[in-house]
Structure formats: C-alpha cells, structure tokens
Design an enzyme around this catalytic site. Structure first.
Site, mmCIF file in Angstrom:
data_model
loop_
_atom_site.group_PDB
_atom_site.id
_atom_site.type_symbol
_atom_site.label_atom_id
_atom_site.label_comp_id
_atom_site.label_asym_id
_atom_site.label_seq_id
_atom_site.Cartn_x
_atom_site.Cartn_y
_atom_site.Cartn_z
ATOM 1 N N GLU A 147 -1.546 -9.547 -35.153
ATOM 2 C CA GLU A 147 -0.286 -9.773 -35.854
ATOM 3 C C GLU A 147 0.853 -9.423 -34.900
ATOM 4 O O GLU A 147 0.876 -8.345 -34.310
ATOM 5 C CB GLU A 147 -0.241 -8.910 -37.128
ATOM 6 C CG GLU A 147 1.014 -9.179 -37.930
ATOM 7 C CD GLU A 147 0.854 -8.879 -39.411
ATOM 8 O OE1 GLU A 147 -0.282 -8.707 -39.891
ATOM 9 O OE2 GLU A 147 1.891 -8.831 -40.095
ATOM 10 N N ARG A 148 1.751 -10.357 -34.739
ATOM 11 C CA ARG A 148 2.906 -10.206 -33.828
ATOM 12 C C ARG A 148 2.457 -9.982 -32.387
ATOM 13 O O ARG A 148 3.111 -9.268 -31.619
ATOM 14 C CB ARG A 148 3.834 -9.074 -34.271
ATOM 15 C CG ARG A 148 4.235 -9.119 -35.732
ATOM 16 C CD ARG A 148 4.757 -10.451 -36.153
ATOM 17 N NE ARG A 148 5.087 -10.484 -37.581
ATOM 18 C CZ ARG A 148 5.527 -11.581 -38.189
ATOM 19 N NH1 ARG A 148 5.683 -12.712 -37.530
ATOM 20 N NH2 ARG A 148 5.812 -11.553 -39.468
ATOM 21 N N GLU A 179 4.958 -4.432 -48.511
ATOM 22 C CA GLU A 179 4.655 -5.838 -48.241
ATOM 23 C C GLU A 179 3.287 -6.245 -48.765
ATOM 24 O O GLU A 179 2.491 -6.881 -48.080
ATOM 25 C CB GLU A 179 4.751 -6.123 -46.734
ATOM 26 C CG GLU A 179 6.149 -5.900 -46.196
ATOM 27 C CD GLU A 179 6.324 -6.301 -44.733
ATOM 28 O OE1 GLU A 179 7.428 -6.707 -44.368
ATOM 29 O OE2 GLU A 179 5.358 -6.195 -43.959
ATOM 30 N N ARG A 217 3.088 5.663 -43.172
ATOM 31 C CA ARG A 217 4.305 4.915 -42.810
ATOM 32 C C ARG A 217 5.340 4.898 -43.933
ATOM 33 O O ARG A 217 4.989 4.832 -45.113
ATOM 34 C CB ARG A 217 3.947 3.474 -42.430
ATOM 35 C CG ARG A 217 3.150 3.405 -41.157
ATOM 36 C CD ARG A 217 2.736 1.991 -40.870
ATOM 37 N NE ARG A 217 3.672 1.249 -40.057
ATOM 38 C CZ ARG A 217 4.094 0.020 -40.319
ATOM 39 N NH1 ARG A 217 3.744 -0.594 -41.431
ATOM 40 N NH2 ARG A 217 4.893 -0.598 -39.484
ATOM 41 N N ARG A 240 18.054 -3.389 -48.924
ATOM 42 C CA ARG A 240 16.757 -3.037 -48.313
ATOM 43 C C ARG A 240 16.900 -1.881 -47.325
ATOM 44 O O ARG A 240 15.993 -1.042 -47.207
ATOM 45 C CB ARG A 240 16.172 -4.281 -47.626
ATOM 46 C CG ARG A 240 14.982 -3.980 -46.763
ATOM 47 C CD ARG A 240 14.319 -5.231 -46.251
ATOM 48 N NE ARG A 240 13.434 -4.918 -45.134
ATOM 49 C CZ ARG A 240 12.829 -5.828 -44.388
ATOM 50 N NH1 ARG A 240 13.006 -7.118 -44.631
ATOM 51 N NH2 ARG A 240 12.042 -5.470 -43.399
ATOM 52 N N LYS A 280 10.190 3.584 -38.721
ATOM 53 C CA LYS A 280 10.661 2.662 -37.680
ATOM 54 C C LYS A 280 12.023 3.117 -37.152
ATOM 55 O O LYS A 280 12.782 3.773 -37.870
ATOM 56 C CB LYS A 280 10.782 1.244 -38.248
ATOM 57 C CG LYS A 280 9.439 0.603 -38.539
ATOM 58 C CD LYS A 280 9.578 -0.873 -38.907
ATOM 59 C CE LYS A 280 8.203 -1.445 -39.248
ATOM 60 N NZ LYS A 280 8.234 -2.885 -39.591
ATOM 61 N N ASP A 338 14.105 -3.659 -39.565
ATOM 62 C CA ASP A 338 12.811 -4.047 -38.989
ATOM 63 C C ASP A 338 12.887 -4.430 -37.517
ATOM 64 O O ASP A 338 12.883 -5.627 -37.218
ATOM 65 C CB ASP A 338 12.232 -5.220 -39.792
ATOM 66 C CG ASP A 338 10.773 -5.453 -39.474
ATOM 67 O OD1 ASP A 338 10.171 -4.597 -38.819
ATOM 68 O OD2 ASP A 338 10.246 -6.497 -39.891
ATOM 69 N N GLU A 349 8.535 5.218 -34.765
ATOM 70 C CA GLU A 349 7.770 3.989 -34.525
ATOM 71 C C GLU A 349 8.668 2.973 -33.827
ATOM 72 O O GLU A 349 9.637 2.487 -34.404
ATOM 73 C CB GLU A 349 7.232 3.410 -35.841
ATOM 74 C CG GLU A 349 6.410 2.139 -35.648
ATOM 75 C CD GLU A 349 5.771 1.596 -36.936
ATOM 76 O OE1 GLU A 349 5.297 2.388 -37.777
ATOM 77 O OE2 GLU A 349 5.764 0.365 -37.110
ATOM 78 N N GLU A 371 8.484 -9.006 -31.339
ATOM 79 C CA GLU A 371 8.529 -9.874 -32.519
ATOM 80 C C GLU A 371 9.899 -10.516 -32.699
ATOM 81 O O GLU A 371 10.001 -11.689 -33.027
ATOM 82 C CB GLU A 371 8.156 -9.050 -33.765
ATOM 83 C CG GLU A 371 8.291 -9.820 -35.061
ATOM 84 C CD GLU A 371 7.936 -8.995 -36.299
ATOM 85 O OE1 GLU A 371 7.512 -7.834 -36.163
ATOM 86 O OE2 GLU A 371 8.092 -9.526 -37.419
ATOM 87 N N HIS A 411 18.497 -9.871 -38.428
ATOM 88 C CA HIS A 411 17.513 -10.584 -39.239
ATOM 89 C C HIS A 411 17.915 -12.022 -39.556
ATOM 90 O O HIS A 411 17.742 -12.496 -40.685
ATOM 91 C CB HIS A 411 17.232 -9.823 -40.542
ATOM 92 C CG HIS A 411 15.756 -9.832 -40.876
ATOM 93 N ND1 HIS A 411 15.021 -11.002 -40.930
ATOM 94 C CD2 HIS A 411 14.885 -8.826 -41.151
ATOM 95 C CE1 HIS A 411 13.769 -10.703 -41.236
ATOM 96 N NE2 HIS A 411 13.647 -9.392 -41.352
ATOM 97 N N TRP A 425 14.019 -11.282 -47.636
ATOM 98 C CA TRP A 425 13.392 -11.907 -46.473
ATOM 99 C C TRP A 425 14.292 -13.033 -45.932
ATOM 100 O O TRP A 425 14.015 -13.616 -44.897
ATOM 101 C CB TRP A 425 12.006 -12.479 -46.841
ATOM 102 C CG TRP A 425 10.918 -11.442 -46.845
ATOM 103 C CD1 TRP A 425 11.021 -10.159 -46.401
ATOM 104 C CD2 TRP A 425 9.569 -11.593 -47.294
ATOM 105 N NE1 TRP A 425 9.824 -9.496 -46.550
ATOM 106 C CE2 TRP A 425 8.910 -10.348 -47.099
ATOM 107 C CE3 TRP A 425 8.836 -12.648 -47.851
ATOM 108 C CZ2 TRP A 425 7.571 -10.132 -47.434
ATOM 109 C CZ3 TRP A 425 7.495 -12.435 -48.180
ATOM 110 C CH2 TRP A 425 6.869 -11.191 -47.975
#
Ligand code: GCW
Length: 723
Positions: free
Chosen positions: A185-186, A309, A342, A354, A378, A383, A405, A411, A539, A561
C-alpha cells in the site's frame, strides 16, 4: 573481421560496465568505494595495519564481516586481523573486555553512553596512537563499526577523532505497509521484500542487506506488515516465516513487530467476538502472545490501526481505544512487548473538521494507557501532506509516550518519480515549538521523551522500500530512508549534515559535486510544496491513488475525502477557516500559537490557507494579491525543478553514465508533472477567482477539461478495494 571482433569486445565490456553500474545502486550508502586521496589512503592504511576485533557472537560477527568486506574495498588490500591487542592499531571491543589501562582512557565517554551508544577515539597507548571503537554492548559495537566505516567513506581525518554518540530515541522503526500478497500500500518501488512463499527456508540475501542498511543508520525495529492488517500473519504458518526473518534481523539489532488486526480472535480464533473486555478474547491474545514469544523471544510487539478507515476496533463493542490498547498491552507485558496504537482516526459520522478529530478523541485518554503502550501520531493532523503544521497532540499528551509517524514513501509527494529530500520536512516538524511547557517545547523534545520524561520514546517511518533493484525507485529516495534513520537516532541533526553524509557515501567526496547537489536536495522539498500545495493548501490530490492534481474532486462517499472539502474555493476566496470563526482547530494548540494562528497577519504564510479562508485580493506580505501569490508560487515550483535539472546537468562529469541518465530522466518527468500540477490547479481555481494569470506565469497549454478527464486506473500503490 578483426575490427568486428574489437567492436564486439568493446560492446561487451560496455554493457558489462553499464550492468555493474546499475548494481551500484543496490549498495545504497554502503558502497565502500576505493579511496582516491593518497594521503587519506596512507593514514587509513596505518590505522588498520593490525586490527584487534574479537567476535564471539552473531552481532559482533556481523560487525566484523562488514569491516572485512569494506576495508579491502576502500583500501585495496586485505585486513590484517590480529589476536594480539597490544600490537594492534585499531581495537574494536566491548568496554568490559578491554584492559584496565585502555578502559581508563575512555571511561568518561563510556559512562555517558546509553546501551546502544559507542565511542570512537584515537588515544595514545603503549607509546603509539591507536584507534578504539568501544561500547557497553554488542549492538553498540555494531553501530560504532558502521560509524567508523561511514567516517572513512567520507575521508574524515581519524587521527584526532573523539566521538561518543548514543541514540536519543528508543524505538527507531520502519513501518512497512506490505500485504501478504507482496503488494505494498502506497509503495512505489516494486513489490514487498518479504517473499512469504519461499520463507522460512529460503533466506534472500536482500533480508541481510536490508538489515545491514538499517543497522548502519541505527534503525532497530521493523513492522513487517500493513496497518490495514490481515489476521493471517498471526497464524502458525506465517509466524514460522516471521521467525525466520526475525532471526536474520536479530543479528543486526533489529526487532520485529507485526500489525495486529483487532478482529483476529474472530477471523483466526473462531471466537464470536473481539470485545476487549471479554475474557475469552483476552485469553486468546495472551495465548497468541505466548505462542509468538515461544518462537521469537525478542519479538517487539503489535502495531494497531483500529476504528480508522474501516478497520475493526474496540468501538464496535462500545469500548474505546484505551480498552483495546490495554487489553493487548496486558497480553504482551509478561514478555516485554509493546503496543503501538495509532491515533490516525476520523469518522464519516462526525462532521467536525477532520483535522480536529484525533486530538478530540485521544486527549481525554492521556495517562490512561498501560506503560507498554505508545500512541503513534502522524506528523500533521490530516495526512502526510507536502506541508502541514505539526499535529496538536504533540506536547498536549503529557502522560502518554507518543511516537512520531513520518511517511518516507511519497504518497503525496510525487511517488518515486519526484526528487524530494524529506529530512527538510521532518526537521521542520521536529523543530516546531509546541509551547506546551513554555517556549522551547519543541516536537523533537516531545518525541525523544525529554520534555515529559516519558519511559519510552519512538519514531516510525512508513517505508519507501520495495524489491526494485535500487530499493526505493528513485535513487535520491535512498536519502530519505537514510535521513529518516539518522533523525530517529538524533532528531536534532540538520538537513545539511544529513544530505552531505548521504552524498559523500553514495556518490562522491568532491566538493564541486557536493555543494550544488546538496543545494538541489535542500530546495527540493520547497519546490514540491510550491508546485503542488502552496501557501497552506492541502489534500487536493486526485482520488484514491493520489497521483496528480484533483482539486475539483467532489464525488467521494465521505465528504472529508474530497479535495473541495479542504480548499473551499468559491467566488469570495479560498482556504479552510480553522480559526475561532471557523472550525476552531486553532484552539487545540497552546495559547501562544492559537492566537498566532487565529490571525492571518501573524500566521506564517506557509500555513495561511490551512488556517484561513481569505479573499482572492487579500494582500500577501510580498504586496501581491492572494490570487497572484498562489499563481506565482506554482510557477516558482516549476522553475525550481528546471533549476534542479540544470544543476544535475552540470554535475555530469562527476557521475557514471548510468547515474547521470537515471536521475535526469526522472527529473524530466518531475518537470512535466510539476507543470501539470500548476496548469490544472490554476485553471481550476481561476474558475472562482476570475482573474488573469499574473505576469511571469506560463499559460497552460491544455484546457481544464482535458486535465479533469485524465484517469489512472493502474496508478501504483493503491489498495484494490479503493479503485
Ligand atoms: O491516508 C491514508 C492512506 C492509506 C493509509 C492510511 C493510514 C495504510 O491513503 O493508504 O492506510 O492513510 O495511514 O492508515
């Protein structure tokens, strides 16, 4: 005929050399090339004329092996190992093994080391100068050996060396988002290194080289599997394979962790529930821990993504993150394992900004976790964007160990095609002042545990490593792996130092090469911010795969999103109002920062549109209107990439054909994509601003519709179910 043969011969030699040049990439920063300077060579030859290095265990053997391969490469002759300490010129040994007279010479340095630290020092002993590498532990010796070789690769003068260094952070870990089918993933550098099908019997040389590279920068933990976890990895069939990997990594001081899927007791344990307060569930995890530790006595523990998620978690049973984390912590505690839990949570059922949700949810839990739980956060509240203000949980969680993190895989930063030197981003966050315990309460001090005296400190990096020949896709992305490791060891290093070390060990010690290329690396992060997300935009990436611009996207199932949720462009202006007149995310920062961020005039312009919705004619510090300022930043990003290309072209004489060409081709893609970002974003935002592009900004050569119609169903790194 003869001529023909010569041509064939030359061609064969040429292709062989091109092929072996290609293999050079594989060696990362551990190239150990022949030292060119005659004086340096002579001084090193004297230094290692006799080496005393007793190695009676695996870690020390690995260190000694590294030295035995590296020195002949660098010096052009074999190493003379000796059993006679008194006659040796280089002594590498644990402190407790050294003769008293030598111990005395380094006692003070050693006293100040922690368990993983080392001393490298040239001292006068037995009427001559000898170099000493020592440490309290075997791992310290391994790190000291790698450091010595690193200094030699950089041609440092060792005659007067006196270095004592210890890691400032306990857990320095890579997080692999690797799936059991070997997709990542990514991931943008091929497939997963872990060949589950051939394990446990087949030990790929790559596992060893991966461990060497990590140990050389002090990385001491690895999470093998994706946080979007598959419970199967906890079954005996896979644990046997994990055990084989752990065995390789152990010899390099690296502990293995796994991601634990919260619903595993149901999926692989035949239970009806995964409720953390259910006794059977608790027993299941305790037994699982016991089973794992029977195979892997130094197993690190679990990394968990829960209720995030779509991942399962304790909330399904009316419990919370503390219940979930503490249940696993109890299972691991008898064996010394940790739970890394996390805090990347946000809910589609919550219309709060968010950026605020993780803080709101986790702050009340401060002090409630067991002592072997670390909460992993994070670097920013959304993100892994090209730029974000630091996450407000740093400094706010006072009684809970908090792990940083970072994302090493790019990404949101152009995948493995864009040259972006990430330590600049990491350091910007680490240097940020949280003001939570007065001025000087930097994120680095929170993360290394010094601000609140936390019992465990940790830094994680989401890995950019795959099975590409050069490990990371872009040769310069190796510098991000390297830089992450160095910062996890010492979060106070400068980006300049890290870039310099990496360039010297990877390419060349020539100042005429290093200076311009270092400059190129150091500006590369600002360039990507400029051509993707200037002035606090964030984003605005295309759906799902996050490849390329998609500021117009407004049709995803979750509002948060959609890029339009983040930029909020309309006829009046652009930006997300997070002040007290908007979502009030600013209140999550210490009062000094809250005040600063509430006022556009005192908000650093790099975060302007993160915190404020401002009119198109808002006046920037430069005197330009906001619209002109945005457009000029996009153009600047593109210009910066053009400069990077020119810089690289000038460096050609210092590079092999292969080294030169591979980065040149990548930079050209980067330029093309930077223009794509500029054109697409400006054309789209212009539909609201209704203003012309200022002078100096190139006119887009395609229409907005053309940019909007681009689709990339096979962009790499995406989860199949997200396509
Ligand atoms: O934003 C998301 C990424 C996901 C990732 C998630 C996370 C592993 O797009 O791919 O899932 O972050 O960090 O959990």
């Amino acid at each position: 005929m003869k001529q023909f043969k010569i041509v064939i011969l030359l061609f064969t030699l040429y292709t062989a050399s091109v092929k072996s040049q290609h293999l050079e990439d594989y060696k990362l920063w551990l190239k150990y090339g022949r030292i060119e300077s005659k004086t340096v060579l002579q001084s090193y030859a004297d230094l290692v004329s006799q080496v005393y290095f007793p190695a009676d265990n695996e870690v020390l053997e690995n260190a000694k092996n590294e030295l035995s391969t590296a020195l002949p490469n660098m010096l052009g002759k074999p190493v003379a190992f000796s059993k006679n300490l008194a006659e040796s010129t280089l002594i590498i040994d644990r402190y407790d093994q050294l003769p008293n007279a030598l111990q005395k010479l380094i006692k003070e340095d050693v006293d100040n080391l922690n368990d993983e630290g080392y001393v490298i020092k040239t001292v006068a002993y037995n009427d001559k100068n000898i170099s000493l590498v020592s440490a309290k532990t075997n791992i310290g010796i391994l790190y000291g050996t790698f450091r010595l070789l690193n200094l030699m690769q950089m041609n440092e003068d060792l005659a007067g060396v006196s270095l004592a260094d210890s890691p400032k952070i306990d857990l320095r870990m890579l997080n692999h988002w690797d799936n059991l089918d070997r997709s990542i993933e990514r991931g943008y550098a091929g497939f997963s290194l872990w060949n589950w099908q051939k394990l446990p019997e087949y030990i790929d040389q790559r596992y060893i080289d991966y461990a060497r590279a990590n140990a050389s920068v002090g990385i001491n933990a690895t999470v093998l599997t994706n946080v979007n976890a598959n419970a199967l990895v906890l079954t005996p069939m896979y644990l046997e394979k994990v055990e084989a990997l752990a065995k390789v990594f152990r010899g390099y001081g690296i502990k293995v962790y796994l991601t634990a899927r919260f619903s595993a007791p149901i999926e692989i344990g035949n239970l009806k529930t995964a409720d953390p307060l259910n006794e059977e569930v608790q027993k299941w995890w305790s037994n699982k821990a016991k089973e794992i530790y029977a195979r892997i006595p130094d197993f690190g523990g679990f990394l968990v993504k829960a209720n995030s998620e779509g991942q399962p978690g304790p909330q399904k049973y009316g419990r919370n993150h503390v219940d979930g984390a503490n249940m696993m912590a109890t299972a691991l505690k008898p064996f010394g394992g940790n739970v890394i839990w996390r805090a990347f949570v946000y809910s589609e059922h919550d219309d709060t900004d968010r950026a605020k949700q993780a803080y709101d949810e986790f702050l009340p839990y401060d002090g409630k976790f067991k002592d072997n739980v670390v909460v992993q956060v994070k670097n920013g509240a959304i993100d892994f964007q090209p730029r974000e203000p630091f996450h407000p949980l740093f400094g706010a969680l006072k009684e809970t160990p908090i792990a940083m993190e970072f994302q090493i895989t790019q990404e949101y930063l152009g995948f493995s095609t864009h040259l972006v030197f990430l330590p600049k981003l990491f350091i910007e966050v680490l240097e940020a002042d949280t003001y939570q315990k007065g001025p000087g309460s930097t994120v680095a001090k929170v993360v290394d545990g010094s601000l609140y005296n936390n019992a465990i400190s940790a830094m994680a990096g989401v890995s950019n490593i795959g099975n590409d020949l050069n490990w990371t896709g872009h040769p310069f992305a190796q510098a991000n792996w390297y830089g992450f490791g160095r910062l996890a060891w010492n979060p106070y290093l400068s980006a300049d130092e890290i870039a310099e070390e990496w360039l010297r060990t990877t390419y060349s010690n020539d100042k005429n090469f290093i200076e311009p290329i270092k400059e190129m690396m150091l500006t590369s992060r600002e360039a990507v911010v400029n051509y993707m997300n200037p002035l606090g935009l964030h984003h605005i990436f295309d759906t799902g795969h996050h490849y390329g611009p998609g500021p117009w996207v407004d049709n995803l199932s979750r509002p948060d999103w959609n890029p339009i949720y983040y930029h909020k462009a309309d006829e009046n202006g652009i930006g997300f109002d997070r002040t007290d007149t908007g979502s009030n995310a600013t209140e999550q920062y210490a009062p000094f920062l809250e005040k600063k961020f509430n006022d556009p005039a005192t908000t650093p312009e790099m975060f302007l549109l993160w915190f404020h919705h401002l009119p198109w004619d808002y006046k920037l510090k430069s005197g330009n209107s906001l619209w002109d300022g945005i457009a000029l930043k996009y153009q600047k990003g593109v210009d910066q990439v053009s400069t990077m290309i020119a810089t690289w072209e000038n460096a050609k004489p210092f590079l092999t054909v292969h080294e030169y060409e591979e980065v040149k081709m990548l930079l050209q893609i980067q330029l093309k994509e930077a223009k794509w970002w500029r054109n697409a974003c400006l054309l789209y935002f212009q539909t609201f601003s209704k203003r012309p592009l200022p002078k100096g900004v190139e006119q887009p050569n395609k229409s907005l519709e053309e940019y909007r119609s681009l689709k990339f169903p096979f962009a790499p790194g995406i989860r199949p179910q997200w396509n």
